[in-house]
Design an enzyme around this catalytic site. Sequence first.
Site, mmCIF file in Angstrom:
data_model
loop_
_atom_site.group_PDB
_atom_site.id
_atom_site.type_symbol
_atom_site.label_atom_id
_atom_site.label_comp_id
_atom_site.label_asym_id
_atom_site.label_seq_id
_atom_site.Cartn_x
_atom_site.Cartn_y
_atom_site.Cartn_z
ATOM 1 N N PRO A 235 35.538 42.424 -26.280
ATOM 2 C CA PRO A 235 36.323 42.960 -25.162
ATOM 3 C C PRO A 235 37.235 44.098 -25.613
ATOM 4 C CG PRO A 235 36.455 40.551 -25.258
ATOM 5 C CD PRO A 235 35.812 41.000 -26.534
ATOM 6 N N PRO A 236 37.695 44.913 -24.681
ATOM 7 C CA PRO A 236 38.607 46.009 -25.042
ATOM 8 C C PRO A 236 39.908 45.484 -25.643
ATOM 9 C CG PRO A 236 37.729 46.320 -22.822
ATOM 10 C CD PRO A 236 37.328 44.948 -23.248
ATOM 11 N N GLY A 237 40.408 46.180 -26.642
ATOM 12 C CA GLY A 237 41.702 45.849 -27.226
ATOM 13 C C GLY A 237 41.698 44.770 -28.270
ATOM 14 N N LYS A 240 38.392 46.394 -32.635
ATOM 15 C CA LYS A 240 37.146 46.877 -33.251
ATOM 16 C C LYS A 240 37.384 48.176 -34.026
ATOM 17 C CE LYS A 240 35.129 46.967 -29.219
ATOM 18 N NZ LYS A 240 36.203 46.368 -28.420
ATOM 19 N N THR A 241 38.060 49.117 -33.402
ATOM 20 C CA THR A 241 38.333 50.387 -34.079
ATOM 21 C C THR A 241 39.296 50.183 -35.246
ATOM 22 O OG1 THR A 241 38.034 51.514 -31.956
ATOM 23 C CG2 THR A 241 39.088 52.755 -33.711
ATOM 24 N N GLU A 458 54.316 29.827 -1.830
ATOM 25 C CA GLU A 458 54.449 29.580 -3.261
ATOM 26 C C GLU A 458 54.731 28.107 -3.547
ATOM 27 O OE1 GLU A 458 53.555 31.760 -5.247
ATOM 28 O OE2 GLU A 458 53.515 33.458 -3.887
ATOM 29 N N HIS A 461 51.441 26.283 -3.666
ATOM 30 C CA HIS A 461 50.772 26.404 -4.970
ATOM 31 C C HIS A 461 51.376 25.422 -5.969
ATOM 32 C CE1 HIS A 461 48.288 29.777 -3.976
ATOM 33 N NE2 HIS A 461 49.296 30.606 -3.738
ATOM 34 N N ASP A 532 44.339 35.290 -3.430
ATOM 35 C CA ASP A 532 43.828 33.924 -3.568
ATOM 36 C C ASP A 532 42.379 33.832 -3.104
ATOM 37 O OD1 ASP A 532 46.388 33.345 -4.350
ATOM 38 O OD2 ASP A 532 47.017 32.606 -2.384
#
Length: 663
Positions: A235-237, A240-241, A458, A461, A532
């Site tokens: 995944p990005p970030g 790898k580089t 909220e 939830h 949602d």
Amino acid sequence: MNPNKKNTSNNKNIKTPKFNFYWIYGIIFVLFIGYQLFNDGNMSSRNLSQNEFKTILDANDIEKIMIVNRDIANIYIKKEALEKEKYKKDKGSLYTSNSPLYFYDFGDLQNFEKELKAEKEAKNLDFDTSNVERTNLLDQIFMYLPFIFLIGLWIYFMRRMSGGGAGGGGQIFSIGKSKAKLFDQDQKVKTSFKDVAGLEGAKEEVQEIVDFLKSPDKYTSLGGKIPKGALLVGPPGTGKTLLAKAVAGEAHVPFFSLSGSDFVEMFVGVGASRVRDLFKQAQQKAPSIIFIDEIDAVGRSRGKNNITGGNDERENTLNQLLTEMDGFGTDTNVIVLAATNRADVLDKALLRAGRFDRQIYVDLPDLNERAAIFKVHIKPLKLSKDVDIDFLSQQTPGFSGADIANLCNEAALIAARKSKKAVHHQDFLDAVDRIVGGLEKKNKIIAPKEKKTIAYHEAGHATASWMLEHAAPLVKVTIVPRGQSLGAAWYLPEERQIVQSEQMLDEMCATLAGRAAEKLMFNKISTGALNDLEKVTKQARAMVTIYGLNEKIGNLTYYDSSGQSDYNFTKPYSEKTAQIIDKEISKIIEEQFERAVQILSKNKDKLTTLAELLLEKEVIFKKDLEVIFGKRPFKEEEKEIIDKKTENTIDKTNSENSSKTQE
């Protein structure tokens, strides 16, 4: 202090202009123009009118008339006549005895010559006449100035094209040259494996390549061969580089670094030419390493874009890359490292053994790796003693290395904004708030009726997640607007490797509980649950079409990990199956919505108490829920991570934001 010394030091600091060879050209040009101007007789002469000319001619004071270019007559006065007062006044500062005192624009040459002849015979005058052709270099230069400019422009571009100018990659004749940056003994990379926290498995793989370059006899003595290449996927970030930079810093061999897009150009054949030049340079400096970042820019599967006409240039570049990596005559110690987060779109020929022998998956860091990454990124920060790295690593499931770096930087900015002398633990927690939910908007005006709806939403939830066994434990609920959301609930999700259907259904039920609370308390629903609905729809569709968790569809998946389904017009299932899929998705969502309504109906009084408390405080935490609901009725296997000092904090959601609810 001695003022003379001060002046001496100031004189040393004065920067003198550097010598430029073009100054010589400028001086020569100025001298040439000056010579032309001062050598021109017209500079010391005055123009005569027709009457003045006749007066001087009648007085027989003219020694010589020189007709220049059949256009102008230069008038030379006799030496004895120059003593007259009227001629003394006309002498300029530049006048010499060899220069004409006057010049006369006579008009037509034939008439002028007849007039002179008649006057000379009639009045017995003794002046001489002559005709000369004179060339003015300055006039010639101005005449040919456009051509001179074009020639100079052509020379300039020819020098640029042949490499005389700056920027080798942008020159016409060097457009097929590689744009790779070379890192060798002269330009070393300071990054090492010590700077790469976590990624232990990936580091072992690439470190073996480095060891092979440092001591190849250790492997070749047993008959082993150097690997041709390694592909870093993740995944990005995730680093790898950064891992490639560490290889460059550790290998101590020439390292060529470039991006996949550096091969792409508007001219046909440039990409393949750059690939050839890159590998030619690498072979000359072998053993060496080539690193291609974002290789998917040129490595996409061939022949899949025929609908839009395809991209032959990119395919030619890929063909040349395949040949150079493992072709008929490739037997050099050149290792190719590449990185991408789109391995599914790469060509199969590029991924085969012999080209990229190893595919190294660089995953998101786990708990211990996040702690190690935090230790790397907090080194340049001035930290307070209350910073708890273990707590921060527990608070950030799903964070990549880049996310953690951003978090540390954001915490430092927050501390500086508050004029602190050190970065405190609370600054890191505020940074999590800022990154996850956005900037807090306390001044945003919300109508009391809307605020009440948001509070019950909220609270719904929070109530459902507290009563469901597999829902993530709640950390914080707020109705303070942040970013684009009007309210939010934060949870601490488990770091699961696999997810069971019961866990997904509980998460969907908790997500729908906000909309269910609006339905239960007001018998109305609002548009605030868009996030949602989007989340549960994706989860339900994944259960039915990807993970095979639906009885009607059965143990089937319509997910194509190769990415080839993106280029197909038809769906991998029939219209009848599509109708079943739609019904099953709707059925799952509606069942969980009704389940959420039932849970909230049983705990309606507690839901109301929680919502009123939320309206009063605007932010409530886990300890407030324990006061209202008591301890969760389920045995929590996860370790308790929120202590007394940090109960008033929030938590980072997982990488897919699956446990965060925003409206």
